[in-house]
Write a protein that holds these residues in place. Structure first.
Motif, short mmCIF file in Angstrom:
data_model
loop_
_atom_site.label_atom_id
_atom_site.label_comp_id
_atom_site.label_asym_id
_atom_site.label_seq_id
_atom_site.Cartn_x
_atom_site.Cartn_y
_atom_site.Cartn_z
N LEU A 245 1.03 -1.17 0.01
CA LEU A 245 0.09 0.00 0.03
C LEU A 245 0.79 1.15 -0.03
CD1 LEU A 245 -2.65 -1.11 2.59
CD2 LEU A 245 -2.94 -0.88 0.27
N GLU A 249 1.61 6.21 -7.28
CA GLU A 249 2.07 5.13 -8.13
C GLU A 249 3.44 4.93 -8.16
OE1 GLU A 249 0.42 5.72 -12.20
OE2 GLU A 249 -1.47 6.71 -11.43
N VAL A 256 -3.28 1.17 -12.04
CA VAL A 256 -3.09 0.94 -10.86
C VAL A 256 -4.47 0.68 -9.91
CG1 VAL A 256 -3.03 3.26 -10.11
CG2 VAL A 256 -1.61 1.69 -8.98
N THR A 258 -6.49 1.08 -6.56
CA THR A 258 -6.51 2.28 -5.69
C THR A 258 -7.50 1.49 -4.36
OG1 THR A 258 -8.22 3.33 -6.55
CG2 THR A 258 -5.92 4.11 -7.15
N THR A 259 -7.22 2.09 -3.37
CA THR A 259 -8.21 1.82 -2.26
C THR A 259 -8.12 3.14 -1.08
OG1 THR A 259 -8.53 0.24 -0.50
CG2 THR A 259 -6.44 0.71 -0.90
N GLU A 260 -9.31 3.19 -0.76
CA GLU A 260 -9.47 4.26 0.61
C GLU A 260 -8.51 3.85 1.57
OE1 GLU A 260 -13.20 5.56 2.20
OE2 GLU A 260 -13.95 5.34 0.13
N TYR A 261 -7.58 4.83 1.96
CA TYR A 261 -6.67 4.22 3.03
C TYR A 261 -6.98 5.54 4.13
CZ TYR A 261 -2.60 3.05 5.54
OH TYR A 261 -1.74 2.40 6.25
N THR A 265 -5.94 8.30 -0.27
CA THR A 265 -6.12 7.07 -1.45
C THR A 265 -4.82 6.45 -1.51
OG1 THR A 265 -7.77 8.48 -2.48
CG2 THR A 265 -6.50 6.73 -3.78
N ALA A 266 -4.74 5.08 -1.25
CA ALA A 266 -3.60 4.38 -1.62
C ALA A 266 -3.48 3.48 -2.82
CB ALA A 266 -3.32 3.27 -0.25
N CYS A 267 -2.48 3.25 -3.54
CA CYS A 267 -2.39 2.33 -4.64
C CYS A 267 -1.68 1.24 -4.11
CB CYS A 267 -1.45 3.13 -5.63
SG CYS A 267 -1.93 4.54 -6.10
N SER A 473 4.30 13.23 -5.66
CA SER A 473 4.33 11.69 -4.72
C SER A 473 5.36 10.96 -5.02
CB SER A 473 3.07 11.00 -5.38
OG SER A 473 3.47 10.52 -6.77
N THR B 259 -10.89 -2.56 -3.44
CA THR B 259 -10.47 -1.90 -4.52
C THR B 259 -11.52 -2.43 -5.58
OG1 THR B 259 -8.74 -1.53 -6.16
CG2 THR B 259 -8.96 -3.60 -5.15
#
Lengths: 523, 523
Positions: A245, A249, A256, A258-261, A265-267, A473, B259
């Protein structure tokens, strides 16, 4: 106490001969450790760690060999029932342990106890294949050669079902073990074999894995990891785990997940690239990682997956990326030679269904420069764009040309054009259109990609901006280089692809236990 | 050609003595391989694999020992400049390779060439610490004992900067290496040491890792993986990689990252649980995995992370989960004993900053049953709820009681209450309120959780429904059990936690290169 416990364990089982059968019961008792009232067959109680087990089980592996069970011995065996064949007054089973070891077991109707014996025969012949059983009997010499244990069979005395299989399997194991050649040949006959489609195998992978070839592919995969690490430990590498996580990118280009962290937002990391370089900035010297890599690519090819296992390494170099190439080549040579020498049984089992020959590997790396590779392709009449990456077709063609010229199935193409490589790749000193990068090809297909990296923050920053990537980033990564960074190079391999190509399988999915592609998320 | 190439490599460097200095130049040439016009110091050209390097570099590790460079030899060394100390007409450097090896290097003003020599001295004293240099000189006997190489120092003749560090580091390495005890003691003096906060270390992990204790923690982590696998290979285990993107939650309870997976929603696996069991259904017999595990838990403790590395294993059992416990205990014993014996240098380096003693480990597993553990706690006056999981405080208290009674720092508590364990846990045969499950505790904290699993589809289904879990997304898993499933048990360990607790660190984040918690996603 132990015998009583053993008997008690099978309360739903049938005493055989039935309690009170007197003389016959005594006969059985005399023949072994089973008393007249003890159950002879049936469903075993659910195994739930009731007590320490007092049965000593015999292994099929090593049976009849020194140290293993011998003809004349009475043994308990836990095994799957691979086959059931009732034949008049007899019933033959094939017992299987794991995927390599099989033993014939048989029961013949006992004329002294016709009723009980007939009931047992009927019950035996109704056993669902793939059920797991505990069977007790005496090993006796017999002319058997269709099982892995030859020259002996088990005379069944008692048999209990530990775990019952459904009567209908999703597909037959025999069907899943045939070579493509056999299937094609059978199509010309009036009894063509059915082919088990790949999707069906993957939907029921736990059945597919019970075939020796499929199981062996995964055992080879495990061996590749083991051998790969062995080679690297011997060269002073340290294993790392980098985060999957991440805040941005890891590389440009590939799509990629992605997820809510929490509030961010995490990749999902597309490679451990930036983090393994950070380890080099931290003076770890030589590092490697074996871990998952995620690519949200809608590719429907036989060699792409959305999640695969990366074999990554990164190391300080003194002066030239060839230092890293030597390590990569030596590691692959150790791995592939190790497969042939130390995992011969697994390799042979795979090859019964998927024929292949050992790859030809040179002692020293066979390195072909980009310019030379392009010249070879052009000389062979290919239409090439020297500034772009190779197409799969050109990769294969070049692989054949190199194999013909150098007699190897593993070679390295280096000095790829800048346009085909990521921003962190060091340009060539003598030609800025090319880079200090390389791919490794096995049997004409790419298994590894690597390069010398840019270790100067100013140059990195320039290249990030020039490629239109988000500098924000990547800020931490550039900053990590500001406190003295050793020149370094590395490589990333795809484990799934290494296995798939070394074993010359038709699809990378066969090299992965539970592959992930755009259409497959379960199981 | 090679000497010319070497000279050409440092075009921005200063020839020393300056070109045309005649007699002095000849003197230098006589003293070594450097001609009058060759640069003596300055910035090295950017290392970009220009040509094969013709310098042979000496390693600090093994220097003065047989096989290493000896006093009287002229050597090239690539190293970091760890310290610079100018003192009148001399300049002393400490060179560092990796984190363990240091050597003093010195330059004295040359009365024969005062101007050039003075310029070199000035330049040397301006070197930013942590810069990486190539330095050439002669090893000479000297009474040095503050570096790892004792009794010798390098007389500097030439020095080129390979990679320059910024003049200001985020924190000083010396500050990051002190024990808590030293810092606390210094607070009573008028020169208190500054403490480097953990967040600052993690923000600049590539600096923190250059301290021997932090680097050694990660080397111990690598060693734990290596030893863990060694023990399992020796016991017939096969390594697997299970998917991290899955169609449903792997277990109930813990919050999960999700995701977008093309047209579906994928979860990030909270454990390889269901998939390693599927491998057992597929007759893989004994499997293990080392891989990431994701938990979306908003925990802000010293022992929780949102991403950590799981060490998972699963195996067929004949009858009792003790078969698995024996493997887990033997594997941990092999790992911890291996750390002390084969990684003594790394262990010692960690202990200079984080004192700890080797954990006391019994030959046979020390197993305490839940009922017995509860009785011990109650006898000690603790307030316990026998039907719920242990709190952290009770864990520690029980750890102390067990350590006092049995003299071990590693023990197993088994037969946990059903309410504290997941749906796939096999109940105890003699008490359905308890389960065939276990935790392993190291120095009073949990490092491992495991159990015998339910291998019967009907019972599994029942328990899924009873716990209100979604049967749909678990359908494949239940169905995998329908074709004969061997009784099996397994365990899951947290690598980060194993390292953190074995080394008695104050925070699990120190055991992870780039930890992830609700507030930390970068770097």
């Amino acid at each position: 106490m132990c015998a009583a416990a053993a008997a008690g364990m099978a309360t739903s089982a049938v005493p055989f001969p039935p309690a009170g059968a007197g003389a016959a019961g005594a006969a059985v008792a005399a023949a072994g450790d089973a008393g007249a009232d003890e159950p002879m067959y049936g469903d075993h109680d659910l195994v739930m760690s009731q007590a320490a087990d007092c049965r000593r089980y015999a292994d099929l592996h090593g049976m009849l060999a020194p140290g293993g069970a011998q003809v004349g011995e009475r043994v308990w065996i836990r095994a799957r029932v691979a086959r059931v064949r009732a034949k008049g007054n007899s019933c033959f089973l094939v017992l299987r342990q794991g995927v390599y070891d099989t033993l014939q077991a048989c029961y013949f109707k006992d004329k002294e106890r016709p009723e009980a014996s007939k009931a047992f025969l009927k019950w035996l012949s109704g056993l669902a294949p793939e059920s797991i059983v505990d069977v007790c009997g005496v090993l006796q010499a017999a002319a058997v050669d269709s099982t892995s244990i030859r020259g002996a069979e088990l005379g069944i005395e008692r048999l209990f079902v530990i775990s019952r299989a459904e009567p209908q399997l999703p597909f037959q194991l025999d069907d899943a073990m045939r070579t493509e050649e056999e299937i094609v040949a059978s199509e010309a006959t009036d009894r063509p074999w059915s082919r088990v489609p790949q999707e069906q195998r993957l939907d029921h992978r736990w059945i597919d894995l019970r075939t020796a070839p499929s199981a062996s592919v995964l055992r080879v995969r495990s061996a590749v990891c083991q051998l790969f690490r062995e080679a690297l430990y011997a060269r002073g590498f340290v294993e790392i785990q980098t985060p999957k996580l991440i805040g941005g990118e890891s590389e440009g280009g590939a799509a990629v997940f992605t997820t809510e962290y929490f509030e961010q937002t995490a990749c999902l990391a597309q490679s451990p690239q930036l983090y393994k370089q950070a380890a080099i900035c931290g003076d770890m010297g030589r590092v490697f990682e074996v871990g998952p890599v995620f690519r949200k690519e809608k590719s429907h090819t036989r060699r792409h997956l959305c999640e695969f296992t990366g074999l990554d390494l990164e190391m300080e170099i003194k002066h030239h990326y060839n230092e890293a190439l030597d390590v990569v080549h030596a590691t692959l040579a150790h791995t592939f030679n190790g497969l042939e020498q130390r995992f011969a049984r697994e390799m042979a089992a795979v090859r019964t269904q998927y024929p292949s020959r050992p790859a030809r590997i040179s002692d020293q790396p066979c390195i072909v420069h980009w310019e030379e590779g392009m010249a070879m392709l052009k000389a062979a009449g290919a239409d090439v764009d020297e500034t772009a990456d190779l197409t799969t077709a050109l990769e294969r063609q070049l692989g054949e040309l190199v194999a013909a010229k150098h007699g190897v199935d593993l070679y390295i193409l280096d000095r790829f054009p800048a346009g085909a490589r990521p921003f962190y790749t060091m340009p060539c000193a003598d030609n800025p259109a090319l880079t200090n990068s390389y791919d490794v090809f096995l049997r004409g297909e790419e298994i590894c990609s690597g390069a010398q990296r840019v270790h100067v923050p100013e140059l990195l920053e320039q290249r990030i901006v020039a490629q239109g990537l988000p500098l924000d980033s990547l800020r931490w990564y550039v900053d990590a280089m500001r406190y003295g960074t050793p020149p370094h190079a590395g490589a990333g391999l795809g484990l799934d692809r290494v296995v798939f190509l070394y074993l010359a399988l038709d699809n990378v999915r066969k090299a992965t236990m539970f592959p992930r592609d755009p259409n497959r998320l379960t199981p």
